[in-house]
Enzyme design. Structure first.
Site, mmCIF file in Angstrom:
data_model
loop_
_atom_site.group_PDB
_atom_site.id
_atom_site.type_symbol
_atom_site.label_atom_id
_atom_site.label_comp_id
_atom_site.label_asym_id
_atom_site.label_seq_id
_atom_site.Cartn_x
_atom_site.Cartn_y
_atom_site.Cartn_z
ATOM 1 N N CYS A 45 4.552 22.261 53.479
ATOM 2 C CA CYS A 45 5.596 22.027 54.487
ATOM 3 C C CYS A 45 5.197 22.676 55.818
ATOM 4 O O CYS A 45 5.446 22.112 56.891
ATOM 5 C CB CYS A 45 6.927 22.600 54.014
ATOM 6 S SG CYS A 45 7.519 21.881 52.480
HETATM 7 C C1 BEZ Z 1 4.675 23.137 49.692
HETATM 8 O O1 BEZ Z 1 5.235 22.804 50.735
HETATM 9 O O2 BEZ Z 1 3.576 23.633 49.681
HETATM 10 C C2 BEZ Z 1 5.359 22.900 48.378
HETATM 11 C C3 BEZ Z 1 6.734 22.956 48.296
HETATM 12 C C4 BEZ Z 1 7.333 22.761 47.064
HETATM 13 C C5 BEZ Z 1 6.555 22.511 45.942
HETATM 14 C C6 BEZ Z 1 5.177 22.421 46.052
HETATM 15 C C7 BEZ Z 1 4.569 22.626 47.282
#
Ligand code: BEZ
Length: 211
Positions: A45
């Site tokens: 994210c």
């Molecule tokens: C991420 O943004 O890295 C992420 C968020 C939730 C689950 C897996 C990855």
């Protein structure tokens, strides 16, 4: 609620990092990209929001406003924005919607319980100036989206809204396009007086209008 292409994007009011917004009022007369991400302070994210901030001028050129959402608080969004700037070199320059109560997430069906029953998946909606939904995509938490592809789709939508053309596989702005099959050759001659390359009667390739 399932949101399909052509539906009116549901309106909502919500707190954001840029203050309270009424969604339809906020985007009035413009295109919008509304997207969810699973959680603040997560790696994928962080890269997505940084890259979206980097594209600000590209969105502006296309008359598009951007808003992101997760089930975190506005306060957390603000704290995380510093991390995004530190690591990606771009601080979010668009509102991050705080949706701790999951109001918007539920309205837009951004929580897919068989994937994760509490967090939003990577949903994205492109919404036109008439508030119609023109693109929906859903990616899993583990896969960051390609925001250059979102710009490419917006280019296609804006072009095909104005001209009787469609865009072929992997098309990019400036490349040849296809005359819509519904247009007869007689009518096509009026709109494309320089002619086209007829590969099949239903596959008529023409220069991108305006290029
Ligand atoms: C991420 O943004 O890295 C992420 C968020 C939730 C689950 C897996 C990855």
């Amino acid at each position: 609620m399932t949101i399909r292409l052509g539906d009116i994007a549901p309106n909502f009011t919500a707190p954001t990092t840029e203050g309270q917004i009424d969604f339809h009022e906020w985007k009035k007369g413009k295109w919008a990209v509304l997207f969810s991400h699973p959680r603040d302070f997560t790696p994928v994210c962080t890269t997505e929001l940084g890259y979206t901030a980097k594209l600000a001028k590209e969105f502006e050129k296309r008359n598009v406003k951007v808003a992101a959402l997760s089930v975190d608080s506005v306060e957390d969004h603000k704290k995380w924005s510093q991390d995004i700037e530190d690591t990606q070199g771009h601080r979010p320059n668009f509102p991050l919607i705080g949706d701790k109560e999951k109001t918007v997430a539920n309205l837009y069906d951004m929580i897919h319980p068989n994937a994760n029953d509490t967090l939003t998946v990577r949903s994205l909606f492109v919404i036109d100036p008439n508030n119609k939904v023109r693109l929906t995509i859903t990616y899993p938490a583990s896969t960051g989206r390609n925001f250059d592809e979102i710009l490419r789709v917006i280019d296609s939508l804006q072009l095909t809204d104005q001209h009787k053309v469609a865009t072929p596989v992997n098309w990019k702005h400036g490349e040849d396009v296809i005359i819509v099959p519904a247009l007869s050759n007689d009518d096509a001659k009026k709109l494309f007086p320089n002619g086209w390359d007829e590969k099949k009667p239903y596959l008529r390739v023409v220069k991108q209008p305006g290029k």
